[in-house]
Motif scaffolding. Structure first.
Motif, short mmCIF file in Angstrom:
data_model
loop_
_atom_site.label_atom_id
_atom_site.label_comp_id
_atom_site.label_asym_id
_atom_site.label_seq_id
_atom_site.Cartn_x
_atom_site.Cartn_y
_atom_site.Cartn_z
N TYR A 16 0.81 -1.20 -0.08
CA TYR A 16 -0.16 -0.17 -0.20
C TYR A 16 0.89 1.13 0.03
CZ TYR A 16 0.75 -1.79 4.74
OH TYR A 16 1.08 -2.20 5.95
N ASP A 27 -3.37 0.46 -3.19
CA ASP A 27 -3.83 -0.61 -2.25
C ASP A 27 -4.29 -2.19 -2.87
OD1 ASP A 27 -5.12 -2.21 -0.42
OD2 ASP A 27 -6.35 -0.66 0.42
N PRO A 58 -4.19 -3.83 6.77
CA PRO A 58 -3.97 -2.64 5.95
C PRO A 58 -3.53 -1.34 6.92
CG PRO A 58 -6.26 -3.04 6.03
CD PRO A 58 -5.82 -4.09 6.67
#
Length: 435
Positions: A16, A27, A58
């Motif tokens: 990312y 992403d 994430p």
């Protein structure tokens, strides 16, 4: 299950970085559909027979600010991994940071990241394996030497600044995770590089690059760097105090040297400084020997892939070649503990190193993005089936036991953690894993 079990793994691509001056977030979990298909992706692990997964939250949507987190997605996904008894190798930082951090030039990043790592470890105490920061060399080089990602800078000083912050973040994260779980194991997923001179005039530059490639692991493993690299670090912004921090940290004994190898990891260097991919010259076995000779740690092959190709069997041939290299390394006496095809599904836009948003699907996965198995997926399934009962009997037994997620609260696992904490408090800082 003991640590003599060979770790056949895959990963779910969770890069990312930002591009366009930090305005655009790339992403890969989103591009590859994992946010909506994560349960299906975990089903695919069972289909192939994989019980070890390189996986991470994430960071840009989980870590909202200093001491502020959104654990919703992590609670769902890691809860499901726990239910399935899949062992995650948790990747906490994969080529990018949240917008509020800025980029890897931020001197506050290491301490802040340690807080994030501690919060994750406390929330998911059953997790034993970590890669705190993925591919530290690539992250620093692509962000601050090549000008591709994040800060998009191109200078030795920017590279050294990014590098020292990235490695310090990794070291501090290891320390706080060990405070939470004394038997944590850290598998560095680090790019294994080699630079070949294309003429006699390129030899000095190739030698410099071949010394520089070791900097992240030298610092991470508290190995005093070579003299020319010490001068390079001092000339480009690292202070003596900062350097001594790495030498004092000495957490090597908790580590496995994970190394990644792709056909692009070997480079041809010209006298004018230009470098390009040389394709495979030495191969994984020889380059891994170079790294193992330097660090003397157990090794895991933590990433490889190649495109399926027009004939449809290129990836299958590469899998066979890499697996043959793993066996060669192992049979030469190096403790090999695992192998990874990366990643579970195809990826998007890695043909431009994530520098452009073209939506190009790269056929690199065990499965395509419709979650149909590829030829290499079938071959990997067969490889695991054929070798899983052969390797453990001969593999090097590590002193630490691997605790399955659902065994975390069992008495034997509690005793193991207590014993490891006692040992670490009373013994010299030598590797806990046989080497």
């Amino acid at each position: 299950m003991t640590a003599s079990t060979f770790l056949f793994a895959t990963g779910i691509e969770n890069s990312y970085p930002t591009i366009n001056g930090g305005r655009t977030r790339i992403d890969e979990m989103e591009k590859c559909g994992h946010y909506t298909l994560w349960k299906t992706d975990f089903d695919l692990l069972d289909e192939v027979g994989i019980h070890y997964l390189r996986y991470g939250p994430p960071i840009h949507t989980t870590w909202l600010g200093h001491g502020r987190y959104d654990w919703d997605f992590c609670d769902q996904t890691f809860g499901e991994l726990y239910r399935r008894n899949v062992v995650p190798i948790v990747d906490l930082c994969h080529f990018g940071v949240p917008d509020w951090i800025g980029n890897f030039q931020n001197p506050e990043f290491p301490e802040l990241f340690a807080g994030y790592a501690q919060a994750f470890a406390e929330r998911f105490p059953w997790v034993q394996f970590y890669t705190p920061v993925n591919e530290m060399f690539v992250c620093a080089a692509f962000s601050a030497a090549y000008g591709w990602w994040n800060e998009q800078m191109q200078s030795d000083q920017a590279f050294v600044t990014a590098l020292k912050h990235i490695v310090k973040a990794n070291v501090l994260a290891m320390g706080v995770i060990l405070d939470v779980r004394a038997d944590a194991i850290f598998i560095q997923s680090e790019s294994s590089e080699h630079f070949h001179p294309d003429c006699p005039g390129a030899i000095p530059l190739a030698e410099f690059y071949n010394a520089r490639r070791f900097l992240p692991l030298d610092l991470n493993y508290s190995r005093r760097v070579d003299s020319d690299m010490f001068v390079y670090l001092m000339d480009n912004g690292m202070s003596r105090d900062e350097y001594e921090f790495f030498i004092r940290a000495n957490l090597k004994r908790h580590c496995i040297m994970g190394n990644d190898y792709y056909v692009t990891n070997e480079h041809l260097v010209s006298a004018n400084g230009h470098s390009s991919a040389s394709d495979e010259v030495f191969g994984y076995a020889e380059i891994t020997r170079q790294y193992h000779d330097r660090y003397r740690l157990p090794v895991m092959h933590t990433e490889t892939n190649v495109k399926e190709g027009p004939s449809g069997d290129e990836a299958v041939k590469w899998l066979w070649k890499e697996w043959s290299n793993v066996l060669r390394v192992r049979n030469s006496g190096v403790p090999m503990i695992g192998f990874t095809w990366y990643s579970l599904t195809d990826q998007v836009d890695w043909d431009t190193a994530l520098r452009e948003e073209n939506g190009t699907v790269n056929p690199l996965g065990l499965y395509d993005l419709d979650r149909n198995i590829r030829a290499v997926g079938r071959s990997y399934k067969q490889l695991i089936h054929d070798w899983c009962q052969v390797l453990p009997a001969q593999s090097v037994c590590l002193q630490l036991s691997i605790t399955q997620p659902r065994d975390f609260d069992k008495p034997f696992a509690q005793r193991a953690r207590k014993s490891m904490k006692w040992i670490c408090e009373r013994t010299p800082s030598e590797p806990l894993m046989a080497s």
